[in-house]
Structures are given as structure tokens and as C-alpha cells.
Design a protein around this motif. Structure first.
Motif, PDB file in Angstrom:
ATOM      1  N   ARG A  88      12.570  -7.846  -9.772  1.00 15.29           N
ATOM      2  CA  ARG A  88      13.165  -8.573  -8.652  1.00 15.29           C
ATOM      3  C   ARG A  88      12.221  -8.517  -7.461  1.00 15.29           C
ATOM      4  O   ARG A  88      11.407  -7.601  -7.343  1.00 15.29           O
ATOM      5  N   ALA A  89      12.330  -9.516  -6.586  1.00 14.71           N
ATOM      6  CA  ALA A  89      11.433  -9.584  -5.439  1.00 14.71           C
ATOM      7  C   ALA A  89      11.626  -8.367  -4.549  1.00 14.71           C
ATOM      8  O   ALA A  89      12.732  -8.064  -4.116  1.00 14.71           O
ATOM      9  N   TYR A  90      10.518  -7.670  -4.292  1.00 14.09           N
ATOM     10  CA  TYR A  90      10.560  -6.486  -3.435  1.00 14.09           C
ATOM     11  C   TYR A  90       9.874  -6.762  -2.095  1.00 14.09           C
ATOM     12  O   TYR A  90      10.256  -6.219  -1.070  1.00 14.09           O
ATOM     13  N   VAL A  91       8.866  -7.623  -2.120  1.00 12.25           N
ATOM     14  CA  VAL A  91       8.190  -8.076  -0.906  1.00 12.25           C
ATOM     15  C   VAL A  91       8.070  -9.588  -0.993  1.00 12.25           C
ATOM     16  O   VAL A  91       7.653 -10.127  -2.017  1.00 12.25           O
ATOM     17  N   ARG A  92       8.461 -10.271   0.081  1.00 13.05           N
ATOM     18  CA  ARG A  92       8.391 -11.734   0.114  1.00 13.05           C
ATOM     19  C   ARG A  92       7.712 -12.180   1.403  1.00 13.05           C
ATOM     20  O   ARG A  92       8.025 -11.682   2.488  1.00 13.05           O
TER      21      ARG A  92
ATOM     22  N   ALA B 127       3.524  -3.178  -7.523  1.00 11.56           N
ATOM     23  CA  ALA B 127       4.303  -4.408  -7.664  1.00 11.56           C
ATOM     24  C   ALA B 127       3.492  -5.428  -8.447  1.00 11.56           C
ATOM     25  O   ALA B 127       2.262  -5.380  -8.470  1.00 11.56           O
ATOM     26  N   SER B 128       4.177  -6.352  -9.095  1.00  7.21           N
ATOM     27  CA  SER B 128       3.482  -7.408  -9.824  1.00  7.21           C
ATOM     28  C   SER B 128       2.761  -8.318  -8.838  1.00  7.21           C
ATOM     29  O   SER B 128       3.086  -8.367  -7.645  1.00  7.21           O
ATOM     30  N   ALA B 129       1.783  -9.047  -9.330  1.00  5.41           N
ATOM     31  CA  ALA B 129       1.000  -9.930  -8.475  1.00  5.41           C
ATOM     32  C   ALA B 129       1.892 -10.974  -7.825  1.00  5.41           C
ATOM     33  O   ALA B 129       2.937 -11.348  -8.364  1.00  5.41           O
ATOM     34  N   GLY B 130       1.481 -11.436  -6.653  1.00  3.84           N
ATOM     35  CA  GLY B 130       2.269 -12.417  -5.932  1.00  3.84           C
ATOM     36  C   GLY B 130       2.461 -13.708  -6.705  1.00  3.84           C
ATOM     37  O   GLY B 130       1.523 -14.244  -7.285  1.00  3.84           O
ATOM     38  N   ILE B 131       3.700 -14.197  -6.708  1.00  6.18           N
ATOM     39  CA  ILE B 131       4.044 -15.453  -7.381  1.00  6.18           C
ATOM     40  C   ILE B 131       4.490 -16.432  -6.303  1.00  6.18           C
ATOM     41  O   ILE B 131       5.434 -16.158  -5.556  1.00  6.18           O
TER      42      ILE B 131
ATOM     43  N   GLY C 125       0.809  -1.211   0.000  1.00 10.17           N
ATOM     44  CA  GLY C 125       0.000   0.000   0.000  1.00 10.17           C
ATOM     45  C   GLY C 125       0.841   1.259   0.000  1.00 10.17           C
ATOM     46  O   GLY C 125       0.487   2.259  -0.637  1.00 10.17           O
ATOM     47  N   LEU C 126       1.980   1.224   0.718  1.00 12.83           N
ATOM     48  CA  LEU C 126       2.844   2.402   0.790  1.00 12.83           C
ATOM     49  C   LEU C 126       3.718   2.561  -0.448  1.00 12.83           C
ATOM     50  O   LEU C 126       4.375   3.588  -0.615  1.00 12.83           O
ATOM     51  N   MET C 127       3.724   1.547  -1.320  1.00 11.36           N
ATOM     52  CA  MET C 127       4.477   1.660  -2.566  1.00 11.36           C
ATOM     53  C   MET C 127       3.759   2.542  -3.579  1.00 11.36           C
ATOM     54  O   MET C 127       4.385   3.026  -4.535  1.00 11.36           O
ATOM     55  N   ALA C 128       2.453   2.728  -3.431  1.00 14.38           N
ATOM     56  CA  ALA C 128       1.670   3.512  -4.394  1.00 14.38           C
ATOM     57  C   ALA C 128       2.296   4.905  -4.580  1.00 14.38           C
ATOM     58  O   ALA C 128       2.791   5.498  -3.623  1.00 14.38           O
ATOM     59  N   PRO C 129       2.293   5.425  -5.810  1.00 11.39           N
ATOM     60  CA  PRO C 129       1.604   4.912  -7.000  1.00 11.39           C
ATOM     61  C   PRO C 129       2.346   3.807  -7.747  1.00 11.39           C
ATOM     62  O   PRO C 129       1.847   3.270  -8.719  1.00 11.39           O
ATOM     63  N   VAL C 130       3.573   3.443  -7.313  1.00 10.35           N
ATOM     64  CA  VAL C 130       4.264   2.316  -7.926  1.00 10.35           C
ATOM     65  C   VAL C 130       3.539   1.033  -7.556  1.00 10.35           C
ATOM     66  O   VAL C 130       3.154   0.840  -6.404  1.00 10.35           O
TER      67      VAL C 130
ATOM     68  N   ASP D 140       6.247 -14.059  -3.721  1.00  6.44           N
ATOM     69  CA  ASP D 140       6.998 -12.844  -4.046  1.00  6.44           C
ATOM     70  C   ASP D 140       6.130 -11.843  -4.792  1.00  6.44           C
ATOM     71  O   ASP D 140       5.330 -12.213  -5.651  1.00  6.44           O
ATOM     72  N   TRP D 141       6.302 -10.573  -4.437  1.00  5.35           N
ATOM     73  CA  TRP D 141       5.758  -9.459  -5.200  1.00  5.35           C
ATOM     74  C   TRP D 141       6.960  -8.714  -5.760  1.00  5.35           C
ATOM     75  O   TRP D 141       7.835  -8.277  -4.998  1.00  5.35           O
ATOM     76  N   LYS D 142       7.014  -8.587  -7.083  1.00  4.16           N
ATOM     77  CA  LYS D 142       8.214  -8.057  -7.720  1.00  4.16           C
ATOM     78  C   LYS D 142       8.065  -6.591  -8.115  1.00  4.16           C
ATOM     79  O   LYS D 142       6.982  -6.115  -8.436  1.00  4.16           O
TER      80      LYS D 142
END
Length: 350
Positions: free
Chosen positions: A305-309, A279-283, A272-277, A299-301
Motif C-alpha cells: 500500500r502507498a506509504y509515501v505519495r 519501499a518499492s520504487a515510485g509508481i 531515508g528514515l525508513m531504512a532498513p525497510v 507512490d512509494w509502497k
């Protein structure tokens, strides 16, 4: 009609249970027939009660090389904390630094033993800093991740001062500082990142409550049960456009002290705090090492690259995954959490 107990009472009971057990040990030991047999049990139980540490542990030794240092630092005489620092052997270049924040009922020595901090640091080629909460600041040795704003702000500022001091004195890489913690330490690690995002290259939480979700013990209990969410709007305003470091969350799916919903809330907070950027959907993928607990990784990329895991460990309760045996809040059957954290951290700065 019997009064219904509030949910947060049960939470604090769970986390304080080891202290109650220690008290019981004192009573049982006192009733033994011979003082010779009762003595060791009494001493151990008394140490638990007096120190607030569930499994008191001797200071870590340097059997595999390297050295441990002990120091005190903070914001002045009335705002100091003790810390342990491990520096691996034979490394000439400036090292990355991993900051490990223990949970309630632990201190730096017991957490170093639980996480096998020295062995993992030697293998990974990084230094480890373990700040230690003072019993005067919190009787249960919990980091004060919730409460009145001045209390939380002071706690975070003290830890920041220790990190900066250690990096300066030992010429560690200030651009490669990573913070993670267990339970209250995990919530505090994320609190640090939200307050000082530029200080950390990546952060992690293990079995921690979602940060900035409580200003009282009652609210903290609800948060630990997965019934509270942080106010994203206020945090976004505090960040002022600064970019958060990458995040890894590890949580057991049978944690009865801090509900696994907190892992989802922490992930949602970061996304949520990444907005407006966006992340790709979780894989997701699953893994298992031998007879250890299986785990699922999502992973959310960002920028490929993974930014949130998020790592969910099946069958893990409120304990450090893959931790040392005979330590409180430790489950040797899980995958090694510190190795999982370090792989993610390395990938973030590769």
C-alpha cells in the motif's frame, strides 16, 4: 559594482509581499477624494496590517450543519494558542481528526475558508482542528518550523498538547489523527510527525519546506530555495527505531516562494528514515478533473500500500490547490487538495 542580494532575502520578500500590498492600500485609500469611499479600504488594509492576515475573514459559519467551537490550550499561561474545531452533524461514533496548520499571513478563520474545511469534513465524516499561530509568537503568523531547538521544540509541544486536549474532551479517535499544513504549516506538520510519530496515523505537507533543514533565517531561506537538506543521521537517532507515519506531499511546479525541490527532499527524508525497510520504487500516474490543473501522482509502497505519495500540480504556484476564490495563497483552478489528502489518509488506515 552593485552588491548581490542573498537568496533568502528574496524568499522573505515573497512571503511578506501581501503585507506590503496592504500598506500600499492604506496609502492609496488615504488619498481618495471622499472619506466614504476610502473608509472600507482603509479598514480592510488596517486590519491586514494589524493582524498579519493577508485576507481577513469572518469566523466560519455552520450553514451546512455541525458546529464550530473556539478554545485556547497549551502548556500554561505563557504558552497557549487559540484554535477552532469543527464537528460535523449527526455522527454518534468517535470521529477521526484532521489537524490543519495554516501558512504565513493566515489565521484559522481564513484557512478554514481557503480549504473549505467544514464542507470537506462533513463529506468525509471527520472533525477538523485548526490551531492558530499568535502574532506575538511570530509577527507574520508563521509556525516556527525552524530556529533554535528550544523554540521549535516548544512550538511542537504546544500543538501536541492542543491535539491531545481536543481528542480527550470531544472523545475523538486518538488512533486516527492526521496532520497537514500549507507552507510553514506543512513544514510544521512534518516536524510534529518527526517528534511525535506515534501521535499521527498519517501526515501531509502542501507547498512546505523540508523540515529540520534550518536553524536560522538565512538557512531557512536557502532551504526554501531548495538548497538545504536535513541531517538524516540525527533524526534517525531521535526516532530511536520508532516508525514514521505515512506521508503525502503536494506541491505546485511553479512555486516561486518554496521551491518544488522541497517536495523531493521531504520524500527522500521519509524514505531515508525508513531504512532498513525499503519501499518499492515510485509508481507514477497522471490525472485531471475538467478544466482544473493536471497533476501527477507518484507512490512509494510498503506492504503493498502507498506509504509515501508525492502529488505535483502543473501550473500551481505558492497556493492551496483548489482553494476558495478571493483568498490569499489560494488557487481555485487546482484539484481540491483537502480531498486528495483525505483519500490518502483513509487508504492508510483502511
Amino acid at each position: 559594482m552593485r552588491a548581490r542580494k542573498s537568496g533568502w532575502v528574496g524568499v522573505w520578500f515573497d512571503l511578506a509581499r501581501t503585507t506590503a500590498r496592504a500598506s500600499g492600500k492604506i496609502n492609496r485609500a488615504a488619498g481618495k477624494a471622499t472619506a466614504k469611499r476610502a473608509g472600507p479600504a482603509l479598514r480592510k488594509a488596517a486590519t491586514q496590517m494589524l493582524t498579519g492576515v493577508a485576507t481577513p475573514t469572518p469566523p466560519p459559519a455552520t450553514r451546512g450543519g455541525g458546529r464550530w467551537e473556539v478554545g485556547r490550550w497549551g502548556l500554561g499561561p505563557m504558552a497557549m494558542r487559540r484554535y477552532r474545531l469543527y464537528l460535523p452533524p449527526g455522527v454518534r461514533r468517535p470521529l477521526p481528526l484532521v489537524v490543519l496548520l495554516h501558512g504565513c499571513g493566515q489565521d484559522s478563520a481564513s484557512f478554514a475558508a481557503t480549504t473549505r474545511a467544514a464542507a470537506n469534513a462533513r463529506a468525509g465524516g471527520y472533525a477538523v482542528l485548526l490551531p492558530e499561530q499568535a502574532s506575538e509568537a511570530n509577527p507574520n503568523r508563521c509556525w516556527n518550523w525552524f530556529g533554535r531547538e528550544p523554540v521549535v521544540a516548544m512550538e511542537a509541544a504546544i500543538l501536541k498538547a492542543i491535539v491531545e486536549h481536543v481528542c480527550d474532551v470531544h472523545r475523538l479517535r486518538a488512533d486516527r489523527v492526521f496532520a497537514l499544513g500549507l507552507s510553514a504549516g506543512g513544514a510544521m506538520a512534518l516536524t510534529l510527525a518527526l517528534r511525535y510519530p506515534g501521535l499521527f496515523a498519517a501526515v501531509g505537507t502542501h507547498s512546505g519546506a523540508v523540515p529540520h533543514s534550518a536553524s536560522s533565517a538565512l538557512q531557512a531561506g536557502h532551504a526554501m530555495r531548495g538548497r538545504r537538506s536535513p541531517e538524516i543521521a540525527g533524526l534517525r537517532q531521535r526516532l530511536g527505531g520508532r516508525r514514521l507515519p505515512p506521508l503525502i506531499v503536494i506541491h505546485g511546479d511553479v512555486d516561486r516562494s518554496v521551491a518544488s525541490a522541497n517536495a523531493e527532499e521531504s520524500v527522500a527524508l521519509w524514505l531515508g528514515l525508513m531504512a532498513p525497510v525499503v519501499a518499492s520504487a515510485g509508481i507514477s500516474r497522471t490525472a485531471r478533473r475538467g478544466a482544473r490543473h493536471p497533476y501527477a501522482v507518484t507512490d512509494w509502497k510498503r506492504d503493498r500500500r502507498a506509504y509515501v505519495r508525492m502529488v505535483r500540480v502543473a501550473g500551481l504556484g505558492h497556493a492551496w490547490s483548489g482553494g476558495a476564490a478571493k483568498q490569499a495563497f489560494s488557487d481555485p483552478r487546482g484539484p481540491d487538495a483537502l480531498k486528495l489528502f483525505w483519500r490518502f489518509f483513509e487508504a492508510c488506515v483502511a
